[in-house]
Design an enzyme around this catalytic site. Sequence first.
Site, short mmCIF file in Angstrom:
data_model
loop_
_atom_site.label_atom_id
_atom_site.label_comp_id
_atom_site.label_asym_id
_atom_site.label_seq_id
_atom_site.Cartn_x
_atom_site.Cartn_y
_atom_site.Cartn_z
N ASP A 24 0.81 -1.23 0.00
CA ASP A 24 0.00 0.00 0.00
C ASP A 24 0.84 1.27 0.00
O ASP A 24 0.35 2.33 0.37
CB ASP A 24 -0.94 0.00 1.21
CG ASP A 24 -0.20 -0.02 2.54
OD1 ASP A 24 1.01 -0.31 2.52
OD2 ASP A 24 -0.82 0.24 3.58
N GLU A 25 2.08 1.17 -0.40
CA GLU A 25 2.95 2.35 -0.40
C GLU A 25 3.83 2.32 -1.63
O GLU A 25 4.28 1.25 -2.05
CB GLU A 25 3.92 2.31 0.79
CG GLU A 25 3.41 2.85 2.09
CD GLU A 25 4.50 2.73 3.13
OE1 GLU A 25 5.52 3.42 3.00
OE2 GLU A 25 4.33 1.91 4.05
#
Lengths: 385, 387
Positions: free
Chosen positions: B104-105
Amino acid sequence: MFVKVTRTDIIEGLQKSANIIPAKTGAAFLRTIWLSAENGALRIMSTDSSLEFVGSYRAEVVEQGLCGVQGRSFFDLVRKLPAGEIQLKLDPTGQTLLVSQAGRNYKLPTSEKSWFQPFAEFPQGEHVMWSGDFLQELIDRVFFCVSDEDTMEAMACMYMRAVEEKVEVCGLNGHQFAMCGFVNDDVRGMLPPEGVLIQKKYVLELKKWLTADEIELAISQKRLFFRTQDQRESFSLPLSYFQYPDYKSFVGKLSTPGVSELQAEKAALSEALDRISIFNTDNNRCTYFQLETPGQLTLQSQGNDTGAATESMEAGFAGELKKIAFPTRDLLEILGHFHSPKVRFTLTGAEGPCGITGEDDADYLVIIMPMKIVEETYYSEEASA
Amino acid sequence: MDSAKRILHVDMDAFFASVEQLDDPSLRGKPVIVGKGDRGVVSAASYEARVYGVRSAMPVVQARKLCPQGIFVGGRMSRYAEVSRQVMAVLGEFSPLVEQASVDEAYVDITGTRTLFGPPRKLAEALQARVREATGLSCSVGVAPVKFLAKIASDFRKPSGVTIIEPEDVAAFLQDLPVGKIPGVGGKTLPRLAQLGVRTCGEVLRYSRQFWEEHLGEWGRVLHQRAQGLGSAELTPHSEMKSSSAENTFAKDVSDEEELKRWLLRQSERVGRDLRKHGLQGRTVTLKLKFEDFKHITRSRTLAEPIDTDLEIFRTACDLLDQTERRKRIRLIGVGVSNFGGGSAQLSLMPDENRERLKRLDKAVDSIRDRHGRSLIKRGKLFEGDQ
């Protein structure tokens, strides 16, 4: 116990004794150095429960006795004391060892006397004289091949056994094998038929203990004993009892028909490999030996990020093999153990064992396995229709 | 023309929990906590749950106490990975240089994109809109001259925030920034810094680089650099798989060796399958253990040759387990394989003929499982644990 010693007389033995005991961890009794005053000598004893060291040093024994002290502290203290006489006196309760020298006084707590276990005595009777520096050299020449772990293909032990007129000392790590042979009827006669196995960690400690002087060697059923010629110090280690891998299976391949032979100058080859190693990476740690041009050996290596290296040198070659790859660093290390100006590679195939020998290195053989050659394609183009 | 480096960091807001709310409308507006059972940890908590103090990496049992009304759901990694791929595809529309840092990054190098997308803030807002359009999810964005500052910036105004740190503003931004915000400054370093009276990045610079090196070693040098806003701005696009691992937290702490080894076997099968699927072989096997007191250790062994067979992974992991002192019961066990290298391997003096048989066996089992599902075929040793 009350004994007077000079620092010079005991410091070396004390250091050897302290080398054996565990530095920090381990049971308290293993961290103990035992001191025994008897018959005009101070006996210093230590063990890590496997290795045992016993040294006997000149002393003026005022009162006989035995005590154990925390080994590391005792050694550090004596090491830091200036030269001169040191008095060691056990207090009447047996709880404290008083260490004094001139105006310096120290009290060291003693270990529980019941912890003391008799040390294995150097076997009376049969022993042989051996050269300490020769044993050191033997260890140096095979130790680098001894595996760090016991696996199906290797053993973390140095192996010594009698074979016909000789004694063979071996190390094996699954990819490399080193074997040194020598003739010594006394040692050969003493070895049990199945040979002896010495664990790698014990070999390391033995090497620390050895000097260039003559030593006495004895073997009991379970232990190997070494003693200085003046019989003042002895060092013993446990033997291991495993089945050593049958190395004759791959050593035998070197004498099969059809093997190729390569001869090269050791110094030139080592220097070239050292330069080429710059071009090796974690994923590609090998040097390719190209053997197609008569009288010439071409070495190559390339890495995606490191670039490429090619070096050619004169070399004698006879055989069918065209190309073989070796791990550069391992090969460099092996060459470092040869004294001969020229080394011979006996090549049994691109994926078979390769034996390395040298004219001036009698009875010394190192076998290295090549690297599996993986032809990597970096770029590909589709053929046009 | 503005040639200074501009690194953008995208951080999806409460990613796993947001995906759950996206897929199940009945969860929207409610405290959703990803993490089930009493033994696991919270993987993600929705902003509604965070109000109650629930945070990622917190034991589930603690989250239950803080937020009894929370809706606890199990994770669906394959679904999160799917959404993650959509997000990464969107980022690729803004720059070819994208480094995915986790599911998620990601970092995006937006240097030189002003002509195409306008100033960083405009680009960041356009990127947020595209991510929302493509996935229905919100993200927070930070832009700075280096990666670690961009990451701090993206965390600055969550959720849906945009924080831009221009090169000339770096010193002012760091002056009062709590030093704990610097990645790597955590539980061990913070108390030492506090002892020295250092609470902000500005205060780090009261001491020289030499001072920090003497106190914290190599990390001291890095800390001093970071407090000045210096760090890497280099991105590694398309980071390749570096390891494959599997782990399990037990419902009840385990000390039985046989049971631990059964878990290692299951995990070795999962890791082996993953490696073979990706055509990878690794030389380093790592065993991970977490004890009942939450202390965790790892033990690794690097083998002479790379492996990918279930049994070789399992045997190495068992060896590592045997050599590990286990005075306490085990809460979590895991095994991983890393150190991949397609390169050359040294041949063996005594080739293990068994290895080829193991490879053939794995291949056959993989093909049966691909066709008929995982549960159709199972090793006999694993039946014992199921009884």
